[in-house]
Write a protein that holds these residues in place. Structure first.
Motif, short mmCIF file in Angstrom:
data_model
loop_
_atom_site.label_atom_id
_atom_site.label_comp_id
_atom_site.label_asym_id
_atom_site.label_seq_id
_atom_site.Cartn_x
_atom_site.Cartn_y
_atom_site.Cartn_z
N ARG A 187 -14.39 -11.40 8.65
CA ARG A 187 -13.91 -10.35 7.55
C ARG A 187 -12.66 -10.23 7.33
NH1 ARG A 187 -18.62 -7.04 7.02
NH2 ARG A 187 -17.54 -5.15 6.37
N TYR A 188 -12.27 -9.92 6.03
CA TYR A 188 -10.95 -9.82 5.86
C TYR A 188 -10.68 -8.94 4.64
CZ TYR A 188 -6.21 -11.34 5.42
OH TYR A 188 -4.85 -11.29 5.58
N GLY A 189 -9.72 -7.99 4.54
CA GLY A 189 -9.42 -7.06 3.86
C GLY A 189 -8.06 -7.14 3.26
N MET A 190 -7.26 -5.93 3.08
CA MET A 190 -6.20 -5.76 2.67
C MET A 190 -4.98 -6.10 3.57
SD MET A 190 -6.37 -2.42 0.02
CE MET A 190 -7.86 -2.16 -0.93
N LEU A 242 2.70 1.44 -7.98
CA LEU A 242 2.05 0.17 -8.62
C LEU A 242 0.61 0.70 -8.32
CD1 LEU A 242 1.76 -3.09 -6.61
CD2 LEU A 242 2.41 -0.63 -5.68
N LYS A 243 -0.34 0.11 -8.89
CA LYS A 243 -1.82 0.43 -8.50
C LYS A 243 -2.55 -0.91 -8.13
CE LYS A 243 -2.05 4.10 -12.16
NZ LYS A 243 -2.60 4.34 -13.58
N LEU A 244 -3.56 -0.65 -7.33
CA LEU A 244 -4.38 -1.84 -6.69
C LEU A 244 -5.04 -2.57 -7.95
CD1 LEU A 244 -5.83 -0.32 -3.35
CD2 LEU A 244 -3.97 -1.92 -3.69
N GLU A 245 -5.26 -1.94 -8.91
CA GLU A 245 -6.06 -2.55 -10.04
C GLU A 245 -5.39 -3.16 -11.18
OE1 GLU A 245 -6.30 1.95 -10.68
OE2 GLU A 245 -6.49 0.64 -9.13
N LEU A 276 0.95 -1.18 -0.05
CA LEU A 276 -0.14 0.00 -0.16
C LEU A 276 0.91 1.10 0.14
CD1 LEU A 276 -2.75 -1.32 2.26
CD2 LEU A 276 -3.11 -0.70 -0.16
N GLN A 277 1.93 1.29 0.65
CA GLN A 277 2.88 2.36 0.53
C GLN A 277 3.42 2.44 -0.95
OE1 GLN A 277 5.72 1.27 3.64
NE2 GLN A 277 4.57 2.39 5.37
N LEU A 278 3.73 1.48 -1.34
CA LEU A 278 4.14 1.56 -2.92
C LEU A 278 3.29 1.93 -3.72
CD1 LEU A 278 6.03 -1.81 -3.11
CD2 LEU A 278 7.22 0.51 -3.32
N ASP A 291 -4.57 2.91 13.50
CA ASP A 291 -4.44 4.46 13.82
C ASP A 291 -3.88 5.34 12.58
OD1 ASP A 291 -5.54 3.31 15.76
OD2 ASP A 291 -3.91 4.37 17.31
N GLY A 292 -3.37 4.97 11.31
CA GLY A 292 -3.04 5.59 10.36
C GLY A 292 -1.55 6.06 10.49
N LYS A 293 -0.79 5.28 11.38
CA LYS A 293 0.54 5.81 11.28
C LYS A 293 1.77 5.51 10.08
CE LYS A 293 0.32 5.98 16.46
NZ LYS A 293 0.68 5.22 17.63
N LEU A 294 1.16 4.62 9.43
CA LEU A 294 1.97 4.14 8.34
C LEU A 294 1.54 4.38 6.93
CD1 LEU A 294 2.72 0.47 9.74
CD2 LEU A 294 4.08 2.40 9.52
N LEU A 295 0.38 4.95 6.81
CA LEU A 295 -0.34 5.38 5.58
C LEU A 295 -0.94 6.54 5.48
CD1 LEU A 295 -2.21 1.82 4.67
CD2 LEU A 295 -0.03 2.63 3.70
N LYS A 296 -1.08 7.44 4.24
CA LYS A 296 -1.81 8.50 4.15
C LYS A 296 -3.27 8.29 4.52
CE LYS A 296 1.62 10.52 1.15
NZ LYS A 296 1.91 11.16 0.06
#
Length: 347
Positions: A274-277, A53-56, A45-47, A246-251
């Motif tokens: 539930r599962y996500g990224m 790169l893009k998620l899609e 996600l940082q990349l 808490d969003g310390k690693l991503l915008k």
């Protein structure tokens, strides 16, 4: 270890080795298994936010050897919805883990086991937890960042969060930093392919002490690589859980997208786990669980109510087949919130 707005509560139980007398402590190092996936997912996600790169993007853009790679996206790898076979479920791997526990695996060897095997379903048509997804993501991260995965993790996750007792060991390393707890399992790896529960007579023997568990402490964990090779402590996992949620690693925009990505693993059952990224949800808590032979870890955080919980055990699975740390965590969450959550299996 539990943290709420009313303060911290910690409890340790047992000893660091079978038959030993050294009590478990909060600074013990343990193998965290699939909690490592949160690192890999965060790096990807940082990349994304750096425009690399893009998620899609189709996985074929970065790996031409993945079957149907033109139709499998980076996001589907992150959310375990690619359909790609899980190498950890193969006879080949588990037999090797039992017969050559010190074998050093490369990520390309792991991928090579999985890719010739049939997909579970078409891309995006279901959910199946697969370590192959995360190993592929780790290889893609190395390609784009131009560094080894261990250095990527140190630069992007461990140092920014100040995780001084956490590491991604070299593949050749089978030891743990001191102090550490030894890890035990009653079964072998091949048996766990069919069941993690011992027969009733052996459960009774385990309970009365006449059946001794096997020591898996120094089994080489390189077969998990970016999907599970991490080492940490309870305190560092608390910090990691807070950093992830808490969003310390991503915008903020990508952090929101990650938190919003969590979806039921069974779409016909909205109340399912539930599962996500590279992130799971356990009732009101977000985080991940991890299991390697001998170690089980639960890490979760409720950012809305400022609750963080970490549980680990040095026996996994338990004789009756349960994941002990997750079982304990569910009981604690049930006491806190009045209901026990479900969660996906994340070995």
């Amino acid at each position: 270890m539990l943290r709420t707005t009313q303060g911290d509560v910690s409890l340790t139980y047992g000893v660091t080795s079978a038959g030993g007398s050294t009590s478990v402590s909060l600074d013990n190092h343990i193998r965290i298994g699939s909690v490592t996936k949160t690192w890999t997912g965060t790096v990807i996600l940082q990349l994304v936010q750096e425009g690399k790169l893009k998620l899609e993007d189709p996985v074929s853009k970065y790996r031409s050897d993945v079957p149907n790679g033109d139709n499998i996206t980076i996001e589907q790898l992150l959310t375990m919805r690619s359909g790609i076979y899980n190498y950890s479920e193969t006879y080949e791997l588990n037999k090797a883990l039992d017969t050559t526990p010190q074998r050093v695996w490369t990520p390309e060897q792991l991928v090579a086991i999985a890719l010739p095997l049939p997909a579970y379903f078409g891309p995006g048509e279901g959910f199946h937890y697969s370590n192959t997804n995360t190993v592929l993501l780790g290889l893609i991260a190395e390609k784009l960042d131009g560094k080894g995965f261990g250095q990527i993790v140190r630069d992007r996750i461990l140092e920014p969060l100040g995780l001084k007792q956490t590491s991604f060991p070299a593949a050749e390393s089978s030891g743990l930093p001191k102090p550490f707890s030894r890890g035990y399992m009653y079964m072998d790896n091949l048996l766990t392919l069919s069941t993690t529960r011992l027969p009733a007579d052996l459960i009774a023997k385990a309970q009365d002490g006449s059946l001794k568990p096997n020591d898996y402490t120094n089994a080489n964990p390189s077969w998990t690589w970016a999907a599970g090779q991490g080492v940490s402590t309870a305190g560092d996992l608390m910090t990691l859980a807070e950093g992830l949620t808490d969003g310390k690693l991503l915008k903020p925009d990508l952090q929101k997208k990650r938190m919003d990505s969590l979806a039921p693993i069974d779409p016909d059952n909205p109340g399912a786990a539930r599962y996500g990224m590279a992130l799971a949800q356990f009732g009101p808590l977000y985080g991940h669980t991890g299991e390697l032979p001998g170690y089980n870890t639960f890490m979760g955080r409720d950012p809305q109510n400022d609750v963080t919980l970490v549980v680990w055990t040095n026996l996994a699975p338990s004789p009756d087949g349960r994941d002990p740390a997750s079982t304990i965590a569910k009981a604690i969450i049930g006491d806190l919130y009045g209901t026990a959550p479900t969660g996906p299996a994340t070995r």
